[in-house]
Write an enzyme that holds these catalytic residues in place. Sequence first.
Site, PDB file in Angstrom:
ATOM      1  N   CYS A  61      13.418  91.891  74.427  1.00 27.33           N
ATOM      2  CA  CYS A  61      13.554  91.177  73.163  1.00 27.33           C
ATOM      3  C   CYS A  61      13.046  92.039  72.012  1.00 27.33           C
ATOM      4  CB  CYS A  61      12.741  89.892  73.181  1.00 27.33           C
ATOM      5  SG  CYS A  61      13.110  88.823  74.559  1.00 27.33           S
ATOM      6  N   ARG A 115      17.809  97.952  72.389  1.00 22.62           N
ATOM      7  CA  ARG A 115      16.899  97.472  73.432  1.00 22.62           C
ATOM      8  C   ARG A 115      17.622  96.560  74.437  1.00 22.62           C
ATOM      9  NH1 ARG A 115      11.305  97.250  71.180  1.00 22.62           N
ATOM     10  NH2 ARG A 115      10.878  95.382  72.365  1.00 22.62           N
ATOM     11  N   TRP A 169      16.457  88.757  75.064  1.00 17.65           N
ATOM     12  CA  TRP A 169      16.928  89.202  76.384  1.00 17.65           C
ATOM     13  C   TRP A 169      16.401  88.126  77.318  1.00 17.65           C
ATOM     14  CZ3 TRP A 169      19.309  92.850  79.452  1.00 17.65           C
ATOM     15  CH2 TRP A 169      18.814  93.033  80.744  1.00 17.65           C
ATOM     16  N   ASN A 196       8.200  87.776  72.160  1.00 18.05           N
ATOM     17  CA  ASN A 196       8.536  88.726  73.240  1.00 18.05           C
ATOM     18  C   ASN A 196       7.473  88.580  74.311  1.00 18.05           C
ATOM     19  OD1 ASN A 196      10.436  89.704  71.543  1.00 18.05           O
ATOM     20  ND2 ASN A 196       9.568  91.756  71.346  1.00 18.05           N
ATOM     21  N   GLY A 197       7.884  88.616  75.578  1.00 24.07           N
ATOM     22  CA  GLY A 197       6.902  88.554  76.672  1.00 24.07           C
ATOM     23  C   GLY A 197       7.164  87.342  77.539  1.00 24.07           C
ATOM     24  N   GLU A 208      15.037 107.466  97.755  1.00 18.61           N
ATOM     25  CA  GLU A 208      15.137 107.230  96.320  1.00 18.61           C
ATOM     26  C   GLU A 208      14.717 108.480  95.536  1.00 18.61           C
ATOM     27  OE1 GLU A 208      16.584 105.229  94.556  1.00 18.61           O
ATOM     28  OE2 GLU A 208      15.635 105.305  92.586  1.00 18.61           O
ATOM     29  N   LYS A 265      17.122 110.330  92.824  1.00 22.31           N
ATOM     30  CA  LYS A 265      16.731 110.552  91.424  1.00 22.31           C
ATOM     31  C   LYS A 265      16.961 112.005  91.039  1.00 22.31           C
ATOM     32  CE  LYS A 265      16.687 107.646  90.061  1.00 22.31           C
ATOM     33  NZ  LYS A 265      16.994 106.315  90.332  1.00 22.31           N
ATOM     34  N   GLU A 295      20.737 112.871  90.892  1.00 25.84           N
ATOM     35  CA  GLU A 295      21.429 112.190  89.788  1.00 25.84           C
ATOM     36  C   GLU A 295      21.240 112.904  88.452  1.00 25.84           C
ATOM     37  OE1 GLU A 295      21.546 107.367  90.188  1.00 25.84           O
ATOM     38  OE2 GLU A 295      19.560 108.248  90.069  1.00 25.84           O
ATOM     39  N   HIS A 299      16.716 118.015 114.390  1.00 27.16           N
ATOM     40  CA  HIS A 299      18.033 117.754 114.977  1.00 27.16           C
ATOM     41  C   HIS A 299      19.169 118.259 114.093  1.00 27.16           C
ATOM     42  CE1 HIS A 299      16.275 115.521 118.232  1.00 27.16           C
ATOM     43  NE2 HIS A 299      15.601 114.769 117.376  1.00 27.16           N
ATOM     44  N   LYS A 335      26.033 103.402  84.343  1.00 26.39           N
ATOM     45  CA  LYS A 335      24.891 102.501  84.551  1.00 26.39           C
ATOM     46  C   LYS A 335      25.306 101.311  85.407  1.00 26.39           C
ATOM     47  CE  LYS A 335      20.742 101.082  83.890  1.00 26.39           C
ATOM     48  NZ  LYS A 335      19.810 101.790  84.775  1.00 26.39           N
TER      49      LYS A 335
HETATM   50  C1  G6P Z   1      24.844 102.744  89.622  1.00 27.55           C
HETATM   51  C2  G6P Z   1      23.575 103.206  88.924  1.00 27.55           C
HETATM   52  C3  G6P Z   1      22.412 103.240  89.913  1.00 27.55           C
HETATM   53  C4  G6P Z   1      22.242 101.878  90.564  1.00 27.55           C
HETATM   54  C5  G6P Z   1      23.549 101.409  91.214  1.00 27.55           C
HETATM   55  C6  G6P Z   1      23.464  99.958  91.599  1.00 27.55           C
HETATM   56  O1  G6P Z   1      25.262 103.720  90.515  1.00 27.55           O
HETATM   57  O2  G6P Z   1      23.762 104.496  88.355  1.00 27.55           O
HETATM   58  O3  G6P Z   1      21.200 103.580  89.222  1.00 27.55           O
HETATM   59  O4  G6P Z   1      21.228 101.932  91.509  1.00 27.55           O
HETATM   60  O5  G6P Z   1      24.644 101.509  90.293  1.00 27.55           O
HETATM   61  O6  G6P Z   1      23.376  99.217  90.429  1.00 27.55           O
HETATM   62  P1  G6P Z   1      22.805  97.746  90.359  1.00 27.55           P
HETATM   63  O7  G6P Z   1      22.944  97.367  88.913  1.00 27.55           O
HETATM   64  O8  G6P Z   1      23.674  96.919  91.251  1.00 27.55           O
HETATM   65  O9  G6P Z   1      21.397  97.784  90.826  1.00 27.55           O
END
Ligand code: G6P
Length: 607
Positions: free
Chosen positions: A2, A27, A74, A100-101, A480, A484, A487, A503, A602
């Site tokens: 927000c 935001r 939001w 906000n919060g 993960e 990261k 990506e 293996h 995204k």
């Molecule tokens: C895209 C994003 C990732 C995300 C994935 C799943 O590939 O780049 O960062 O983990 O989608 O997205 P979601 O919104 O379903 O968590």
Amino acid sequence: MCGIIGYTGTNQAAPILLKGLERLEYRGYDSSGIAVINEKIDLIKSAGKIKVLEQKTDGGKKLSGVIGIGHTRWATHGVPSDVNSHPHLSADGNFAIVHNGIIENFAELRAELSSKGYKFKSDTDSEVIAQLIQYYYDGDMISALCTVMSKIVGSYAVGIISTYSPDSVYAIRKDNPLVIGLGANENFIASDFAAALEYTHNFVQLGDGEIAKLTSRSALFFDAHGNRMEKTPYRVDWDISQAEKGGYPHFMLKEIYEQPRALTDTVRPRVKNSEIILDKIAFDARNVNLIDKIDIIGCGSAYHAGIVGKSFIEKYCRIRVNCVLASEYIYSDPITDNRTLTLIISQSGETADTLAALRLAKKMGAHTIAIVNVVESPIAREAHDVLYTHAGPEIAVATTKGYTTQVAALYLIGLKIAKIKHTVSDARYSEMLDELINLPQKVEQILNDTDSVKSYAAKYSSQHCVFFIGRGTDYAASLEGALKLKEISYIHAEAYAAGELKHGTISLVEKGTVTLALITQSALYNKMLSNVKAVQSRNGTVLAIASQANIAIEDNSDGMLTIPDCDDDLTPILTAVVLQLFAYYVAAERGCDIDKPRNLAKSVTVE
Ligand code: G6P
């Protein structure tokens, strides 16, 4: 997240508020509104884009007055709608607030005020603040605000106007940012500099538990007891784009640094007197004992969060858990029925594969719970139940706070089920809950000292290939970490269960190959030590990411990053933060487009 803007000056407030709201659009929001004092409080708000609000207000011309507040919402409590948008009015119409919060005890306060005859219009937690101010107001706004602050629990930045004080804008805050902009014959409140930077570069930071009273010509500050206090203004020379990122060079880094707040919002409002209350999800002995399998479904990082959740839930709940990629689930002829609890994880709540998997699971009779960040997103709407992560909007494509809050939500679900099933002792349950509540502080510790991670990132930034290894929950976290890095830095990065190295993957290790070894599981230390030695004996380089109990690995590795002391079962959130920073600084070193990596989106709404 927000956004708040408030204005008091000599110009018409509404157009300035609308402009400020546009500045806060980055935001992320789903609705907006403004309120202006013109003897009484006039208010216009609307779900949807600020353009709609601009049309509704005729560019602000429909609201006349020089004092006002505005908000981009939001949604957290209550769907995005006109009535849930801010500002909210008190029942008598004499007070308006923007917030906000999250007010954690809003339900109790709302029930109390309702029993005294107060009528509520919205489903928000925020409206209770306006009603409380009315309730406690006896002619002195500062005293009413002190009392309100002593009653509300949670995080808040609040802007307030009142017909009883028609020349002023007030603000209170706790654990949620709010700045005061000081102009010439005009003053502002804003959730971040971006909203007011066009009018002033002189700001005051409102501290936790403090109150501001602004008129066009004065800015007065009070502590939580109503005592006057002095605050020293400072100059902010940022441009608007810097301000949007809160001074960070990228949204990703800003979002990494938002994790203590995000994790707090995921966990704290759901823990009441040592009991975990998962919003409206009815977990009780009857339905929990009916579960004979849990499926966790997601894509990308959400799937990785699921893998962390799987080992935690299996360990504590003694229920079999399958973690499945959504894109695989839908074509796998899944075995599921009404005794399968299906957890659907998605930050955006709109990933096409995940949505398709949800629909299939529902069709086959499974009970579905969505773990989602975006309120009222398709997945949130279609699942039987929803648990919002409250991470706030994520703008960087590579998820950070989205992922860690998903993991935290899975911990909450796991502990809740384990407690009901008596598969965890009371002592262990309390210990884990305390650990979970304290995680944000530990994340903060990592974020306060990033020199080592920066220097290793610089050292290894020209690698072509980096391996990540770990065992158990460290393997889950490695997945993960590798994602990261690949990506955002475009370095080939792969995670392997450390025991699998021999293996196949070990054939790729040669002089200079960098392997990040996650070592936070004390029971597996010796096994990891052997894996580390196996890499080194092929002249590979090992950077260990170790917990305090395992720092002895330093003697057997080429470098080490540590996480704060933490229960072994909850380390993935901490290692994730270290690995996010590592990926970020490697990518920064390589000059990559960090917030918008090539070929990635995204939110992936196609199959
Ligand atoms: C895209 C994003 C990732 C995300 C994935 C799943 O590939 O780049 O960062 O983990 O989608 O997205 P979601 O919104 O379903 O968590």
